[in-house]
Design an enzyme around this catalytic site. Structure first.
Site, short mmCIF file in Angstrom:
data_model
loop_
_atom_site.label_atom_id
_atom_site.label_comp_id
_atom_site.label_asym_id
_atom_site.label_seq_id
_atom_site.Cartn_x
_atom_site.Cartn_y
_atom_site.Cartn_z
N HIS A 158 2.79 8.98 0.17
CA HIS A 158 1.07 9.01 -0.11
C HIS A 158 1.00 9.90 -1.17
CE1 HIS A 158 -0.03 7.07 3.75
NE2 HIS A 158 0.99 7.92 4.25
N HIS B 33 0.85 -1.27 0.01
CA HIS B 33 0.05 0.11 0.02
C HIS B 33 0.75 1.31 0.11
CE1 HIS B 33 -0.26 -1.93 4.02
NE2 HIS B 33 0.30 -0.73 4.40
N HIS C 71 6.02 10.98 4.87
CA HIS C 71 6.03 10.81 6.20
C HIS C 71 7.14 10.00 6.73
CE1 HIS C 71 1.23 10.81 5.96
NE2 HIS C 71 1.84 11.78 6.07
N GLU D 37 -2.14 13.71 2.27
CA GLU D 37 -3.33 13.30 3.40
C GLU D 37 -3.78 14.50 3.94
OE1 GLU D 37 -1.43 9.62 5.08
OE2 GLU D 37 -3.09 8.97 4.16
N HIS E 148 7.70 6.88 4.24
CA HIS E 148 6.96 6.40 3.16
C HIS E 148 6.25 7.54 2.48
CE1 HIS E 148 4.42 6.20 6.45
NE2 HIS E 148 3.30 6.67 5.72
N THR F 42 -2.64 7.17 9.69
CA THR F 42 -3.62 7.33 8.63
C THR F 42 -4.08 5.96 8.00
OG1 THR F 42 -2.05 7.92 6.98
CG2 THR F 42 -2.57 9.89 8.49
#
Ligand SMILES: NS(O)(O)c1ccc(OCc2cn(-c3ccccc3)nn2)cc1
Ligand SMILES: [Zn+2]
Length: 258
Positions: free
Chosen positions: A94, A62, A117, A104, A92, A196
């Protein structure tokens, strides 16, 4: 008939398996700068990342994660809202499928193309990351927005390695110092929130930097060619839109530094 093996669970149904998804300190949130409380007691955030502790880069199905050796205090974050040093465990990203959606946290309703993050845990009070991940002051995550523009000269080290982790695999990364991914200003907002992604534990002291870093559309595009699926699965599902939308503030105060 065909049963899709890789079923993407959307954030709107996470609460069925993780009731804390509807808790009082969920992340991310929309940060409204002029409603943030300027707190003069908030000192600067200090990042000691100068030793070589990076280990590998992994597509975990993910996101893409760079993991660090967190067996001692070589790489830590401290200061700011933190009462003691927190050990760097991984970072990582997003991102979205195009343009300026993918972060996010949002700022006054505006989202960025991506968000980095850096995940740290309180090894002074807790013995393992897993234990810290369930404690209210267990984790500290430094959030950095990515905005599209010119090439980021150091992000290439990561984006050039992504083709090796197109499927759910891992490869080594030696001596990558994430300090090279920081913007010039460490002005930040901070608030109490959560992971999250599931298990969504309400264990994160969030430190979100106001200044984004600039990366090229081409570099971002390399994240979008990653797959949620493994090589053996016949479905090729591109990894994109792996961001949770902003959650209710529920009376929380966001403080700002400087
Ligand atoms: N997106 S985010 O930065 O908020 C973020 C940061 C870290 C996350 O870790 C998932 C995780 C792993 N574990 C774990 C538990 C026991 C042992 C080992 C690991 N618990 N949660 C998820 C989201
Ligand atoms: Zn994250």
């Amino acid at each position: 008939h065909f049963i899709p093996f890789c079923i993407i669970i959307s954030p709107s149904v996470w609460h069925k398996n993780y009731p804390v998804a509807q808790g009082n300190r969920q992340s991310p949130i929309d940060i409204v700068p002029h409603q943030a409380l300027h707190d003069p007691s908030l000192g600067p955030v200090v990042l000691n990342y100068d030793q070589c502790t990076s280990m590998n880069i992994t597509n975990n199905g993910h996101s893409v994660v760079v993991q660090f050796d967190d067996s001692d205090d070589r790489s830590v974050i401290q200061g700011g809202p933190l009462d003691n040093p927190y050990r760097l465990k991984q970072f990582h990203f997003h991102w979205g499928e195009k343009g300026c959606h993918g972060s996010e946290h949002t700022v006054a309703g505006n989202s960025y193309a991506s968000e980095l993050h850096l995940v740290h845990w309180n090894a002074v009070k807790y013995k393992t990351f897993g234990e810290a991940a369930t404690a209210p002051d267990g984790l500290a995550v430094l959030g950095i927005f990515l905005e599209t523009g010119d090439d980021h000269r150091w992000l290439h080290v990561i984006t050039d390695a992504l083709y090796m982790v197109k499927f759910k695999v891992s490869t080594t990364v030696n001596c990558f110092n994430p300090k090279c991914l920081l913007p010039s200003s460490l002005h930040y907002w901070t608030y109490l929130g959560s992971l999250t992604t599931p298990p969504l534990h309400e264990s994160v002291i969030w430190i979100v930097l106001r200044e984004p870093i600039i990366v090229s559309e081409k570099q971002l595009g390399k994240f979008r060619m990653l797959l949620f699926t493994g090589e053996e699965e016949d479905q090729r599902i591109r990894m994109e839109n792996n961001f949770r939308p902003p959650q209710p503030l529920k009376g929380r105060k966001v403080r700002s530094s400087i």
